[in-house]
Design an enzyme around this catalytic site. Sequence first.
Site, mmCIF file in Angstrom:
data_model
loop_
_atom_site.group_PDB
_atom_site.id
_atom_site.type_symbol
_atom_site.label_atom_id
_atom_site.label_comp_id
_atom_site.label_asym_id
_atom_site.label_seq_id
_atom_site.Cartn_x
_atom_site.Cartn_y
_atom_site.Cartn_z
ATOM 1 N N ASP A 108 30.990 37.581 23.259
ATOM 2 C CA ASP A 108 30.788 37.501 21.586
ATOM 3 C C ASP A 108 31.871 36.804 21.230
ATOM 4 O O ASP A 108 32.677 37.830 21.507
ATOM 5 C CB ASP A 108 30.274 38.855 20.835
ATOM 6 C CG ASP A 108 30.025 38.816 19.907
ATOM 7 O OD1 ASP A 108 28.226 37.963 19.191
ATOM 8 O OD2 ASP A 108 30.744 39.566 18.139
ATOM 9 N N GLU A 160 30.822 33.062 23.973
ATOM 10 C CA GLU A 160 29.280 32.151 22.677
ATOM 11 C C GLU A 160 30.633 31.163 22.075
ATOM 12 O O GLU A 160 31.151 31.431 21.771
ATOM 13 C CB GLU A 160 28.656 33.602 21.924
ATOM 14 C CG GLU A 160 28.778 33.193 20.912
ATOM 15 C CD GLU A 160 28.245 34.348 19.296
ATOM 16 O OE1 GLU A 160 27.555 34.025 18.568
ATOM 17 O OE2 GLU A 160 29.318 34.961 18.846
ATOM 18 N N HIS A 217 18.770 35.592 18.675
ATOM 19 C CA HIS A 217 18.994 36.612 17.604
ATOM 20 C C HIS A 217 19.343 36.096 16.175
ATOM 21 O O HIS A 217 19.559 36.656 15.025
ATOM 22 C CB HIS A 217 19.361 37.143 18.317
ATOM 23 C CG HIS A 217 21.010 37.416 18.470
ATOM 24 N ND1 HIS A 217 21.246 36.760 19.760
ATOM 25 C CD2 HIS A 217 21.861 38.063 17.710
ATOM 26 C CE1 HIS A 217 22.896 36.969 19.502
ATOM 27 N NE2 HIS A 217 23.702 37.583 18.208
ATOM 28 N N ASP A 218 20.526 35.025 16.138
ATOM 29 C CA ASP A 218 20.776 34.305 15.095
ATOM 30 C C ASP A 218 20.321 33.461 14.167
ATOM 31 O O ASP A 218 20.490 32.517 13.548
ATOM 32 C CB ASP A 218 22.549 33.894 15.330
ATOM 33 C CG ASP A 218 23.418 35.502 16.806
ATOM 34 O OD1 ASP A 218 23.153 37.195 14.919
ATOM 35 O OD2 ASP A 218 24.219 35.031 16.521
#
Length: 804
Positions: A452, A481, A543-544
Amino acid sequence: SRLLASGPVRHVQQQRSRSTGLGNVKTIGTKTGTNLGRTTATMSTPRPFFASQTPNMPRSDSMSARGKTVLTRALADSSTEVEEEESPEAEGEAVEEEEEVEEEVQQVPRPRQLGEPTTKVTFSIERETEFGSHLNIIGAHPLLGAWDIADSVPMDWVEGVRWEVTIEVPQLELIEYKYVVRYGWDPEGHSIWQGGPNYMLATNQSSSITLKDTWVADDWGEDHPVVKASSAAVKIYQEEHPKPAYEVQALTSKIPKWAEDSVFYQIFPMGFFGAPSLNIGEDAPVVPRLALIAKHLDYLVDLGVSAVYFSPLFESDTHGYDTANYFEIDRRLGDKALFRKVVKQCHARGIRVVLDGVFNHTGQRHFAFQDLQEKGPDKSEYANWYLVGARTDDYEGWCQVTEGEHGFSYDCWEGHDMLPRLNLAEPAVREHIFEVARYWLTEMGIDGWRLDVAHEISPDFWREFRTKCEEVAPDCLLVGEMIHGNYNAWVGNDRLHTGTNYQLSKAMWSSLNDRNMDELLTALRREQKLYSGLTLLNFVGNHDVARIASTLKHPEYYTLVSALLMFLPGIPCLYYGDELGMEGKPGEGSDPLCGGDDAMRRPMLPPVKDESWPAGAEERLSVTKRLVQIRKDNVVFQTGTMDINQCVCTDEQFIFLRSAKTQKAVVLTSCADTLVDPWPEVAVPTSLAPEGAVFTDVWNVPPPPGPGEEAATTSTFVVTNGMLYLGPCPPRHLKVLVYNVPKPVPKKKKATAVVPVAHEPEISQPGGEIILPETEIPQPGTASIVEIESSSVVDQAGTTPDFF
């Protein structure tokens, strides 16, 4: 090739048409050279009008006499055969020389030596830029592009109007350089060169240098004393301190072999399994929701998935990114014993497992932060685990603890007080994270990590992280990410293997919505320029961001955007439910603990169709399966290269070519609402496929024949005069053409035979029979080895001996 001129100055007049975002702009330039071993240029170009141009912003299209170099490139011979990976060379332009070049000097590029002393140079400049433009640095050294704007080095926007880039340059160099504003990534696109004299960088034997330069807009002219002095100084230095040509080594990152042909599938566990958004703590029971994955594994195998990436699974308070315990599965999902079983079930079906590691910050319930809250920074042994204290400036992102006896302020991710940032410079913190990484790789058997906000963590941390991971799992995959910045800082052979390709994600769908395929071309040009040596993780949903079904303006665009996801270079990653048309946009959710993002994280639909499936779900699922299977069946889409200069782009069509050693491919996507006429076409260089090569459309396959019907013929396309004509092209159309390179005819090899004593063989060849000389006839009890080439062996009875 590079032309090094000596003797008199040569002048080249050249007129060409270049493409910009505004159409074709005619450019007339005068290029001049000197006898300093480089060809240089002065260019005056008509300036295209930009609607967004700021009237008071200083602009200059001019530059000094030594501000640009013309590199003479070798013209690619389209008939040249390439033995290994075919990569068509760039085509150059023929130019007419007014004065003859006296001498051509050939230099063998000098590869960078391991351990060669370098200087880490940070270039910094302030310059206003318009939307769609960016600053580059360019100079005489090959590391700065050798004055070729196509190879100039992109700079990173830092803040305000400041741009920076850090480059390692050999020591004891004297290098001229300049700044240039580029619009887009087309080498022939509009650009603004800095005026004034060239800057000079003397690396000496410094370990690091930081330069803060000032933009100069005006052209000082060749006769200006400073311009003449700087050129003379460089000339003297090069004559007194000559060096062989320098070879720039490409930035690369090799990924594990298993990841090359993988299709990833992202699962956000809290949403996928319908877990509550709030974890009430240790008193709450363990609910084995992870066991529900067993119902979906056959569905995933049928879909063609070969790797599952789970968003955070660790014990947390809400969505999973506020970790309370890195060594436990969240009680809303299950426990470690259940997760270990899930990993084994996935592996049994050939599916790899990657976990989301949130190592930039923790939650407030993490044991180290709890100790800090209870004891305060003065007494807690974990005070250095977080960034504690008050800033003298820039308070953004800092939060405060005001309850209890020990109040303090601390750095928290993006201002969220529930996410205190870890101090990864602290050795104890690093070892804690490394222990977590090793534990899940060894004890649970996972295959890698998705990391992340990796771009917000020092690349040096990831270097050490990779070393620790590969010590226990050499074949693991590390995915960072990546949202902002130049991905090369974090992705490389000694850092992360790959990163999430945010810079391409939007372009894949918005170019279809806006019928502006140039947006996709521009993103791919940027990717080829910056990341040609990397294999990035491509996606169109996660998911974002908004789900792809909620984003596309036309349902039929799903086929086109999915084809881009599967067939462009990179590793494709599907987001759960997108293949069924699940919808959701940021802010549409109703859960305050998720900030409205729960709209993209709703429970997964059942793997077998029922009334909950949205309209068109079956068709989307079938399309996704077919596209995934085509990728898996054709190596060209897994590891093949793509040359952006071979792409064909109009407003509504985009055609790209992929090339592997054994296969070639051409993919056409058209978002037009009508039949395309004239037919789309693309040039196919002979290094990719020869004249007459037959490409087969593996997407538009006719349906199986019915009873008594003859099978329909599969569509084929033949290379004619170096072109493929891709019609007819109906509305919103996809073509996927594949050409299998014929295997070379094996050369005849000499055969070796052992001749028994019982036979006295003769060798039959064209022209008669030849009896072996007596000196070569074996003696009793021995054998003779005879080499036969393009022949047959017969015995005296006229039959072939049984030993053949």
